[in-house]
Structure formats: structure tokens, C-alpha cells
Motif scaffolding. Structure first.
Motif, PDB file in Angstrom:
ATOM      1  N   TYR A  99      -9.383  23.793  -9.661  1.00 62.43           N
ATOM      2  CA  TYR A  99      -8.889  22.416  -9.606  1.00 62.43           C
ATOM      3  C   TYR A  99      -8.088  22.190  -8.322  1.00 62.43           C
ATOM      4  CZ  TYR A  99      -6.711  18.004 -10.968  1.00 62.43           C
ATOM      5  OH  TYR A  99      -6.298  16.691 -11.015  1.00 62.43           O
ATOM      6  N   ARG A 100      -8.326  21.052  -7.670  1.00 56.50           N
ATOM      7  CA  ARG A 100      -7.567  20.683  -6.491  1.00 56.50           C
ATOM      8  C   ARG A 100      -7.005  19.274  -6.663  1.00 56.50           C
ATOM      9  NH1 ARG A 100      -7.645  25.144  -6.179  1.00 56.50           N
ATOM     10  NH2 ARG A 100      -8.303  26.574  -4.523  1.00 56.50           N
ATOM     11  N   SER A 101      -5.754  19.133  -6.341  1.00 58.76           N
ATOM     12  CA  SER A 101      -5.091  17.840  -6.466  1.00 58.76           C
ATOM     13  C   SER A 101      -5.695  16.829  -5.496  1.00 58.76           C
ATOM     14  CB  SER A 101      -3.602  17.988  -6.186  1.00 58.76           C
ATOM     15  OG  SER A 101      -2.998  16.727  -6.027  1.00 58.76           O
ATOM     16  N   PRO A 102      -5.929  15.582  -5.946  1.00 64.37           N
ATOM     17  CA  PRO A 102      -6.405  14.540  -5.033  1.00 64.37           C
ATOM     18  C   PRO A 102      -5.280  13.950  -4.187  1.00 64.37           C
ATOM     19  CG  PRO A 102      -6.176  13.646  -7.230  1.00 64.37           C
ATOM     20  CD  PRO A 102      -5.857  15.104  -7.341  1.00 64.37           C
ATOM     21  N   VAL A 103      -4.028  14.356  -4.458  1.00 64.29           N
ATOM     22  CA  VAL A 103      -2.872  13.814  -3.745  1.00 64.29           C
ATOM     23  C   VAL A 103      -2.366  14.862  -2.759  1.00 64.29           C
ATOM     24  CG1 VAL A 103      -0.556  12.828  -3.952  1.00 64.29           C
ATOM     25  CG2 VAL A 103      -2.257  12.409  -5.750  1.00 64.29           C
ATOM     26  N   GLY A 104      -2.537  14.597  -1.477  1.00 64.29           N
ATOM     27  CA  GLY A 104      -2.068  15.501  -0.439  1.00 64.29           C
ATOM     28  C   GLY A 104      -1.114  14.788   0.501  1.00 64.29           C
ATOM     29  N   TYR A 105      -0.664  15.503   1.499  1.00 62.79           N
ATOM     30  CA  TYR A 105       0.254  14.912   2.473  1.00 62.79           C
ATOM     31  C   TYR A 105      -0.510  13.929   3.350  1.00 62.79           C
ATOM     32  CZ  TYR A 105       3.365  14.630   6.533  1.00 62.79           C
ATOM     33  OH  TYR A 105       4.171  14.185   7.562  1.00 62.79           O
ATOM     34  N   ASP A 106      -0.169  12.638   3.245  1.00 66.24           N
ATOM     35  CA  ASP A 106      -0.891  11.613   3.994  1.00 66.24           C
ATOM     36  C   ASP A 106       0.023  10.405   4.189  1.00 66.24           C
ATOM     37  OD1 ASP A 106      -2.679   9.829   5.101  1.00 66.24           O
ATOM     38  OD2 ASP A 106      -4.333  10.409   3.782  1.00 66.24           O
ATOM     39  N   PRO A 107       0.964  10.476   5.152  1.00 66.42           N
ATOM     40  CA  PRO A 107       1.894   9.360   5.350  1.00 66.42           C
ATOM     41  C   PRO A 107       1.205   8.063   5.764  1.00 66.42           C
ATOM     42  CG  PRO A 107       2.136  11.029   7.081  1.00 66.42           C
ATOM     43  CD  PRO A 107       1.263  11.617   6.033  1.00 66.42           C
ATOM     44  N   ALA A 108       0.077   8.155   6.468  1.00 64.90           N
ATOM     45  CA  ALA A 108      -0.640   6.926   6.852  1.00 64.90           C
ATOM     46  C   ALA A 108      -1.149   6.195   5.610  1.00 64.90           C
ATOM     47  CB  ALA A 108      -1.800   7.281   7.789  1.00 64.90           C
ATOM     48  N   LEU A 109      -1.720   6.941   4.665  1.00 61.35           N
ATOM     49  CA  LEU A 109      -2.189   6.328   3.421  1.00 61.35           C
ATOM     50  C   LEU A 109      -1.015   5.798   2.609  1.00 61.35           C
ATOM     51  CD1 LEU A 109      -4.459   5.660   1.455  1.00 61.35           C
ATOM     52  CD2 LEU A 109      -4.300   8.004   0.561  1.00 61.35           C
ATOM     53  N   ALA A 110       0.108   6.523   2.608  1.00 61.89           N
ATOM     54  CA  ALA A 110       1.293   6.064   1.890  1.00 61.89           C
ATOM     55  C   ALA A 110       1.775   4.732   2.448  1.00 61.89           C
ATOM     56  CB  ALA A 110       2.399   7.116   1.983  1.00 61.89           C
ATOM     57  N   ASN A 111       1.827   4.604   3.768  1.00 64.67           N
ATOM     58  CA  ASN A 111       2.248   3.347   4.383  1.00 64.67           C
ATOM     59  C   ASN A 111       1.291   2.212   4.045  1.00 64.67           C
ATOM     60  OD1 ASN A 111       4.728   3.495   6.039  1.00 64.67           O
ATOM     61  ND2 ASN A 111       3.671   5.171   7.070  1.00 64.67           N
ATOM     62  N   ALA A 112       0.000   2.494   4.099  1.00 66.18           N
ATOM     63  CA  ALA A 112      -0.990   1.460   3.786  1.00 66.18           C
ATOM     64  C   ALA A 112      -0.864   1.010   2.331  1.00 66.18           C
ATOM     65  CB  ALA A 112      -2.397   1.997   4.067  1.00 66.18           C
ATOM     66  N   LEU A 113      -0.605   1.942   1.449  1.00 67.88           N
ATOM     67  CA  LEU A 113      -0.463   1.627   0.021  1.00 67.88           C
ATOM     68  C   LEU A 113       0.747   0.724  -0.211  1.00 67.88           C
ATOM     69  CD1 LEU A 113      -1.908   2.420  -2.646  1.00 67.88           C
ATOM     70  CD2 LEU A 113      -0.307   4.324  -2.829  1.00 67.88           C
ATOM     71  N   LEU A 114       1.849   1.024   0.441  1.00 67.24           N
ATOM     72  CA  LEU A 114       3.060   0.212   0.293  1.00 67.24           C
ATOM     73  C   LEU A 114       2.857  -1.176   0.908  1.00 67.24           C
ATOM     74  CD1 LEU A 114       5.716   2.958   1.096  1.00 67.24           C
ATOM     75  CD2 LEU A 114       5.288   1.912  -1.135  1.00 67.24           C
ATOM     76  N   ASP A 115       2.197  -1.239   2.051  1.00 67.52           N
ATOM     77  CA  ASP A 115       1.903  -2.537   2.666  1.00 67.52           C
ATOM     78  C   ASP A 115       1.073  -3.402   1.734  1.00 67.52           C
ATOM     79  OD1 ASP A 115       3.239  -1.782   4.972  1.00 67.52           O
ATOM     80  OD2 ASP A 115       1.418  -1.193   6.056  1.00 67.52           O
ATOM     81  N   ARG A 116       0.068  -2.792   1.140  1.00 65.28           N
ATOM     82  CA  ARG A 116      -0.857  -3.551   0.287  1.00 65.28           C
ATOM     83  C   ARG A 116      -0.171  -4.140  -0.929  1.00 65.28           C
ATOM     84  NH1 ARG A 116      -6.504  -1.182  -2.397  1.00 65.28           N
ATOM     85  NH2 ARG A 116      -7.053  -3.106  -3.535  1.00 65.28           N
ATOM     86  N   HIS A 117       0.829  -3.442  -1.447  1.00 67.95           N
ATOM     87  CA  HIS A 117       1.471  -3.896  -2.686  1.00 67.95           C
ATOM     88  C   HIS A 117       2.809  -4.595  -2.445  1.00 67.95           C
ATOM     89  CE1 HIS A 117      -1.366  -2.252  -5.643  1.00 67.95           C
ATOM     90  NE2 HIS A 117      -1.615  -1.336  -4.712  1.00 67.95           N
TER      91      HIS A 117
END
Length: 586
Positions: A389-407
Motif C-alpha cells: 500500500y502507498r499513500s496517495p498523499v505526498g509532499y506537494d506544496p504546489a498542489l496544496a496551494n492550488a487546493l486552498l486557492d480553489r476553495h
């Protein structure tokens, strides 16, 4: 963490059992007992990393208190010290229990040589342990006045225990919890539970005497009266504790010698990492478990496969790397008005926090390579662990920023984000006021600031933070869980909705998760259960009540004069089996 060292450590724990026999049983004759010489008493010198809170088996849940309880009180079962994979064995029983009704009925026959240590509550009588004592002790986990953090082990599982929930009392009979006679205990379950016997090997199910509890009332945790191999000697709260060998301890043997092997255990509370390591290197402690990562350079050399520094190896010190059944995680309060909830905006905020966590940096810089990335709540070597099993959540600050912008978590002055309604957004993370706590604060501050999230830190003792967590007044806290028993249930129950007043500090309560967890509780270790565990891990990653961090690899070091040292995967201490060679000790 380089793969070669991790692989070597995991191979080590699998191979520990080869060539090691099981602990010799109590049936070894008294002639095999080697008495202590009349010379100076043998003293084992140990430390605990945090202060104890109290010594009541039904109430204590911190590692320091549990470590002491393990040596003072007796559950029905214990783990074989040397067996790998781990194996349960009779402790206060004449033999392992008989099982009937497809795993729903257990019958336990007690030894008749188990006695409580002397106490004024017994009015001068030598107090023998009976089946009634275990009935009383297990009922205490249901007592609403105690608010036992261990009630989840039994609630709803024993036939008739709903009566204890409806109207608690110690004197009423419960159909599934019966003293058949003085030395026979019978427990009947509503449904088979593959982990039930594991519960009867943890300190919380240790036997206590009713007259002691009634004599000391709410202060009973300050007056421990047990049946274990040691008893309390001196006790300076959260500073120094001595345990004295209980020479009335029933005949239990290890390698032909009667337990315990030392006359006294002197324990210091050492919260600061540097003090622990320096104390060990100066010979003040006989062993050092879980070498603090920040102190690694004082003891070890090398990264791919750390070894002892040559000057320490020449002194005879011994290094034993050990993969701990432990998971570090940062939980977030699902009922907190700012960070909690199951709506898309709240899930996005928590997911962004998880995406900001840099596990590679944490392991390399903070853990000094002595850890594995946590993919699920389960550490390796726990039943139910899925190595694929591998977690789908990894270190990705760019995706984190995009997620916060979107919401709608927009950036304001200084690049810090606000809530979707425009109000200020400040995360509050509780923390322990220690050197490592401060280092971890800075790691989190850097990670969260990088995605525009402001965070403040509120320092307090861990025991106080846990108390506040159970009341739901903590927003976020980084903590860890050490296996009480080596099964995945012990970890996945930490997010089970009905446990939110206990070990479910995140107060996560989702039907899709709860239903799967309830399904797995009746299943033994199997591919079908592992698939359900993987689905539960996916739910955790989807809703993010936790940020999964690491599984530590413990660098354990012992002095050359310490004998019989083997780290057990589940039990907190091995003090009863340890011996010291006074001739080589300095």
C-alpha cells in the motif's frame, strides 16, 4: 532513510525468533532457583522519558505509568519474552485458557500461589488472588466515575455488559463475566473477537484488590498494591522511583533462575534528550532505548547502516537496531470550528496541511535516518500491515496551494491566507516545551507558512494536552501510538467514532469508516481483512483527520555489564528478566 538499513532492521526482527526458545514455564522446580548472594543488592538503573501520572491500571494510559504498572500488577496473560513472532503465555493462570462456542467462551483456571503485596487494607492477612478479584478488576473499566481510557476494550463485547452501562454497580452479576469458583473465571463474548486474549495481557486488565481501592478511594493510584515481580520502594513524583523485588512473587523462572533477577530497579525521569544520552554514556543507566535522533552523532556513525562510534564499541557497548510497533501522526480535531468538519472546504484545508508535510526532510534531518515513512496507521510487523500500500498523499506544496486557492482560502497581506468568509485564519498546534518540541514546531511553521497558513504553538506537558484532547479543546497535536497488542485493530480503533471520548483524539466519526472497522473487528488476520484496512486507509487519506508521519526505528544501546537484554515488540519493559554483572560494571 536508506533502504539497506531499513531492510536489515526488518530482517532482524523477523529472525529474532530463530534459535531462541520460549520462556521456561513456572513449572520449573524450586531446585533450579539460584538464590542471590548475600553481597550488595543488584540494582538495575533505568530511566523513563516522561513523568508518570498515577499507578491505577484502569486509569493510566501514558507510557511512563504503563511501564511501571507492567512490573507492579498482573494481567491473566503475558507475552513470552523471547518468542518471535510474539506469543502469549499464561501469567497468573495454571495454563492457557480453554476456548469454546466458536471463540465466544473462555475459561481461565488461576494459579493458587498468587498473592497481593502486604498493605494495611488487608488488616494483617496474606491476601490471595481469586477469580472474584479479576471480575472486580475488569468491571472497573466500565466504572463511569473512573472514565477509563481502556473501556473500549470490553464495552459491548461481554454478554450482559449493557447492564453495566445502564446502571453501573460492582455487586450485580454479569452473565458473561463470572467467577465459577474461587479459582475459575469464565468470560463469554457476544461475538468472537480474535484479539480478545491480547486485551488480557495489557496493564489495564491487571488484577487489583477491592479492599485496597475502597481504602484509598480516588488516591488509589498513589498507593499501588499489586501482585507483580516488583513493589514500590521510594517514589518522588515525576523525578525518581525505585522498585523493590517482590520476594513473595510466585515461582516464575527464566533460564533456570527465579524472577526477578535484580533486587531493585532505580528509575529516573529524564525528559531532556541530552541528559538521557549523557547519563547513559557516563554509566548512570544500564541501557538506552530509542536513541534520540538529535543525539545520534554522539553515539553513532554512518548513515546507510549506522554503527557505534569506535571509542564506544571499544568500551563494550552493544547496539541493537529495533523497528518499533509505533506510528507518529499529527491529528486534527474534526469537531473544531476552524479546522474540523466534513465539508469540501474543511477537507481541502486539512488535505493541504497534509500535502505541506515533507516526510523526506523529517526523516533525514529530524529523525536522522532512523525512521520509515508512514503509508498507513500500521507499522511493519503488525498483523494487517500491507507492504504494497502507498499513500496517495505526498509532499506537494504546489498542489496544496492550488487546493486552498480553489476553495476560497485567499492570500491577504504578507501572503497569509484567510478563511473563505474573509476572517483571519490562524492554526493553533499544541506542543511539548522541549528541545525536540521546538525543533518540530519550526518544521511545521516552515511547511505551513510555505502554503500561506499562519500557525501558533501552545506549549504544555503532554499529560495535560491529552486531558484537554479528550475534552475536545485541542485543535491539532503531533503524537504517537505504541501498539498495546500486535494487531491492526489496535491502530485503526484510534479513528473509530465511538472512541472519540477516548483514544480517538481527532474525534473522527464517519459511518463509512465505522462500518468497515466494525466488520474487521470480528475477522482474524486475512487477505479479506487487509483489503478492508486498505479501504479504511483510503478514507483516512480522503478526509485527513490525521497527517501520517513516520514509524521510528529505535537505536537501542546497552552497557557491557547488562545481561539478558532483548527488546520486546509489545511490552514496555523487560526489567524482570534483566541482570547486571557487578564485576564488570563501572
Amino acid at each position: 532513510m536508506l533502504k539497506s538499513y531499513a531492510a536489515a532492521v526488518l530482517a532482524l526482527v523477523v529472525g529474532l525468533g530463530s534459535g531462541l526458545g520460549s520462556l521456561p514455564c513456572a513449572a520449573v522446580t524450586a531446585e533450579a532457583h539460584t538464590t542471590q548472594t548475600a553481597s550488595a543488592p543488584k540494582v538495575l538503573r533505568a530511566f523513563l522519558s516522561t513523568g508518570e501520572t498515577g499507578l491505577d491500571p484502569a486509569v493510566a494510559s501514558d507510557i511512563a505509568s504503563l511501564s511501571l504498572l507492567e512490573n507492579l500488577f498482573d494481567p491473566l496473560l503475558r507475552y513470552d519474552y523471547l518468542a518471535r513472532p510474539v506469543k502469549l503465555q499464561a501469567n497468573t493462570l495454571a495454563a492457557m485458557p480453554s476456548v469454546a462456542d466458536d471463540g465466544r467462551t473462555y475459561t481461565f483456571h488461576l494459579r493458587q500461589d498468587v498473592y497481593f503485596t502486604d498493605d494495611p487494607a488487608f488488616q494483617g492477612a496474606r491476601r490471595q488472588v481469586t477469580a472474584h478479584d479479576y471480575v472486580y478488576s475488569l468491571k472497573r473499566l466500565y466504572d463511569p466515575a473512573l472514565k477509563s481510557p481502556w473501556s473500549f476494550l470490553l464495552e459491548g463485547k461481554i454478554v450482559g455488559d449493557a447492564a453495566l452501562k445502564a446502571r453501573f454497580g460492582y455487586d450485580g452479576d454479569i452473565a458473561g463475566l463470572q467467577a465459577v469458583d474461587k479459582f475459575t473465571l469464565r468470560i463469554r463474548l457476544n461475538a468472537a473477537d480474535p484479539n480478545f486474549l491480547f486485551y488480557l495481557a495489557i496493564p489495564a486488565t491487571g488484577v487489583v484488590a477491592r479492599e485496597v481501592v475502597e481504602a484509598y478511594g480516588v488516591q488509589v493510584g498513589n498507593h499501588p498494591v499489586g501482585t507483580g515481580p516488583f513493589k514500590i520502594g521510594t517514589w518522588k513524583r515525576s523525578d525518581q522511583i525505585s522498585l523493590l523485588a517482590n520476594r513473595d512473587f510466585r515461582p516464575m523462572f527464566f533460564q533456570g533462575r527465579r524472577l526477578p533477577l535484580v533486587d531493585r530497579v532505580d528509575i529516573k525521569i529524564m525528559e531532556e534528550y541530552q541528559s538521557r544520552v549523557l547519563g547513559f554514556l557516563n554509566g548512570e543507566f544500564d541501557f538506552l532505548e530509542q536513541l534520540p535522533e538529535s543525539m545520534k552523532e554522539m553515539v553513532l556513525t554512518g548513515d546507510a547502516q549506522p554503527t557505534l562510534k569506535p571509542e564506544l564499541a571499544r568500551k563494550g557497548l552493544v547496539l541493537s537496531p529495533f523497528p518499533v510497533l509505533q506510528t507518529y501522526y499529527m491529528w486534527m480535531n474534526m469537531e473544531d470550528p476552524l479546522i474540523g468538519g466534513y465539508g469540501k472546504d474543511k477537507v481541502a484545508l486539512r488535505r493541504a496541511i497534509a500535502l505541506s508535510y515533507n516526510s523526506a526532510e523529517d526523516i533525514a534531518q529530524m529523525k536522522k535516518g532512523l525512521a520509515l515513512r508512514a503509508e498507513t496507521p500500521l507499522p511493519p510487523n503488525v498483523l494487517g500491515y500491507d507492504p504494497a500500500y502507498r499513500s496517495p498523499v505526498g509532499y506537494d506544496p504546489a498542489l496544496a496551494n492550488a487546493l486552498l486557492d480553489r476553495h476560497g482560502y485567499n492570500k491577504g497581506p504578507g501572503g497569509l491566507r484567510t478563511l473563505p468568509d474573509g476572517k483571519p485564519l490562524t492554526l493553533v498546534m499544541h506542543t511539548e516545551p522541549s528541545m525536540v518540541g521546538r525543533l518540530r514546531d519550526e518544521l511545521w511553521r516552515k511547511n505551513l507558512n510555505a502554503i500561506g497558513l499562519r500557525v501558533t504553538f501552545k506549549g504544555d506537558k503532554k499529560t495535560e494536552i491529552i486531558k484537554a484532547s479528550r475534552l475536545g479543546t485541542v485543535m491539532m497535536f503531533e503524537t504517537n501510538w505504541v501498539a498495546d497488542f500486535p494487531d491492526g485493530d489496535n491502530f485503526y480503533q484510534l479513528l473509530y467514532g465511538p472512541n472519540k471520548a477516548g483514544p480517538n483524539y481527532a474525534r473522527f466519526n464517519l459511518p463509512a469508516y465505522n462500518q468497515r472497522y466494525e466488520q474487521t473487528r470480528t475477522m482474524g488476520d486475512s487477505p479479506a481483512r487487509t483489503r478492508l484496512y486498505d479501504e479504511m486507509a483510503q478514507i483516512i487519506h480522503a478526509y485527513t483527520p490525521w497527517v501520517l508521519l513516520t514509524h521510528p526505528i529505535s537505536a537501542d544501546v546497552r552497557q557491557p555489564w547488562l545481561r539478558n537484554y532483548t527488546r520486546h515488540p509489545v511490552e514496555f519493559t523487560n526489567w524482570r528478566y534483566l541482570d547486571v554483572d557487578a564485576h564488570t560494571r563501572r
